[in-house]
Motif scaffolding. Structure first.
Motif, PDB file in Angstrom:
ATOM      1  N   ALA A 198      38.834   3.393  26.385  1.00  0.00           N
ATOM      2  CA  ALA A 198      38.264   4.241  25.631  1.00  0.00           C
ATOM      3  C   ALA A 198      38.911   4.678  24.443  1.00  0.00           C
ATOM      4  CB  ALA A 198      37.972   5.361  26.508  1.00  0.00           C
ATOM      5  N   THR A 230      32.979   2.189  25.910  1.00  0.00           N
ATOM      6  CA  THR A 230      33.776   2.464  27.118  1.00  0.00           C
ATOM      7  C   THR A 230      33.488   4.227  26.995  1.00  0.00           C
ATOM      8  OG1 THR A 230      34.913   0.538  27.262  1.00  0.00           O
ATOM      9  CG2 THR A 230      35.714   2.689  28.319  1.00  0.00           C
ATOM     10  N   SER A 266      30.347   5.571  27.551  1.00  0.00           N
ATOM     11  CA  SER A 266      29.981   5.583  28.893  1.00  0.00           C
ATOM     12  C   SER A 266      30.469   6.751  29.720  1.00  0.00           C
ATOM     13  CB  SER A 266      29.910   4.079  29.579  1.00  0.00           C
ATOM     14  OG  SER A 266      30.002   4.104  30.812  1.00  0.00           O
ATOM     15  N   LEU A 267      31.888   6.919  29.565  1.00  0.00           N
ATOM     16  CA  LEU A 267      32.502   7.925  30.311  1.00  0.00           C
ATOM     17  C   LEU A 267      31.805   9.149  30.027  1.00  0.00           C
ATOM     18  CD1 LEU A 267      36.241   6.769  29.837  1.00  0.00           C
ATOM     19  CD2 LEU A 267      34.875   6.844  32.104  1.00  0.00           C
ATOM     20  N   GLU A 323      28.940   9.870  28.921  1.00  0.00           N
ATOM     21  CA  GLU A 323      27.411   9.755  29.296  1.00  0.00           C
ATOM     22  C   GLU A 323      26.765  10.246  28.097  1.00  0.00           C
ATOM     23  OE1 GLU A 323      27.087  10.471  33.775  1.00  0.00           O
ATOM     24  OE2 GLU A 323      27.629  12.082  32.825  1.00  0.00           O
ATOM     25  N   SER A 344      31.891  15.026  31.006  1.00  0.00           N
ATOM     26  CA  SER A 344      30.859  14.141  30.474  1.00  0.00           C
ATOM     27  C   SER A 344      29.620  15.320  30.389  1.00  0.00           C
ATOM     28  CB  SER A 344      30.470  13.064  31.430  1.00  0.00           C
ATOM     29  OG  SER A 344      29.687  13.867  32.520  1.00  0.00           O
ATOM     30  N   PHE A 346      36.287  13.837  34.763  1.00  0.00           N
ATOM     31  CA  PHE A 346      37.299  12.745  34.871  1.00  0.00           C
ATOM     32  C   PHE A 346      38.799  12.738  34.414  1.00  0.00           C
ATOM     33  CE2 PHE A 346      34.896  11.824  31.147  1.00  0.00           C
ATOM     34  CZ  PHE A 346      35.897  11.408  30.276  1.00  0.00           C
ATOM     35  N   TRP A 359      41.452   6.199  33.925  1.00  0.00           N
ATOM     36  CA  TRP A 359      40.849   7.257  33.918  1.00  0.00           C
ATOM     37  C   TRP A 359      40.358   7.199  35.622  1.00  0.00           C
ATOM     38  CZ3 TRP A 359      38.753   3.544  30.675  1.00  0.00           C
ATOM     39  CH2 TRP A 359      37.873   2.934  31.390  1.00  0.00           C
ATOM     40  N   TRP A 367      37.344   9.336  38.347  1.00  0.00           N
ATOM     41  CA  TRP A 367      36.290  10.362  38.505  1.00  0.00           C
ATOM     42  C   TRP A 367      36.866  11.197  39.512  1.00  0.00           C
ATOM     43  CZ3 TRP A 367      32.786  10.702  34.956  1.00  0.00           C
ATOM     44  CH2 TRP A 367      32.356   9.869  34.310  1.00  0.00           C
TER      45      TRP A 367
END
Length: 156
Positions: A49, A67, A70-71, A73, A118, A124, A151, A153
């Motif tokens: 990320a 990346t 996506s994490l 969102e 997110s 996360f 990372w 979740w």
């Protein structure tokens, strides 16, 4: 013409991210040798990320790779309108503020861990993040960037 200006900004930004990372940590963001023309795409598609924010009084994100998006969102258009402080939960905001102050003073940090959130509220935990100051070609302060490979979740 606007798409060309955006590409030019993005390509220049990628170079600033790379040069400042190497200055602080003594290694390139992308381990394999890569042509400057391909740097933006390589950073966008990296398996880590990568985010950055500008120099506003309440800094706003100005970059995120695939990346990171996506994490968090989010799409790039939404992410680049978000003040970076909103990436951390309120309970960890003091910790984040302390981190940013340390980076401002020392120029970088290479072992940050913390909770991020997110857009949908998923939390996360990032581990061993590198955070560093950015300077443009004229050595003017340009913002800060962060990257992390690790990372996990957290349960809701």
């Amino acid at each position: 013409m606007p798409a060309r200006q955006t590409l030019s900004f993005a390509a220049q930004h990628a170079l600033i991210l790379q040069q400042n990372f190497e200055r602080c940590f003594g290694a390139p963001l992308i381990a394999k040798p890569i042509a400057s023309a391909d740097l933006l795409q390589a950073l966008q598609q990296a398996d880590f990320a990568l985010v950055s924010h500008g120099t506003q009084a309440d800094p706003v994100f100005n970059f995120a790779n695939t990346t990171a998006l996506s994490l968090f969102e989010m799409d790039l258009a939404s992410f680049t309108q978000l003040p970076s402080r909103y990436s951390a939960q309120a309970v960890t905001q003091a910790e984040r503020n302390q981190l940013l102050a340390q980076v401002s003073e020392d120029g970088y940090i290479d072992n940050y861990t913390g909770v991020r959130i997110s857009a949908s509220g998923k939390r996360f935990y990032i581990e061993q993040a590198k955070v560093w100051n950015l300077y443009d070609q004229q050595q003017k302060y340009y913002g800060q960037a962060a990257m992390f490979h690790s990372w996990r979740w957290l349960s809701q």
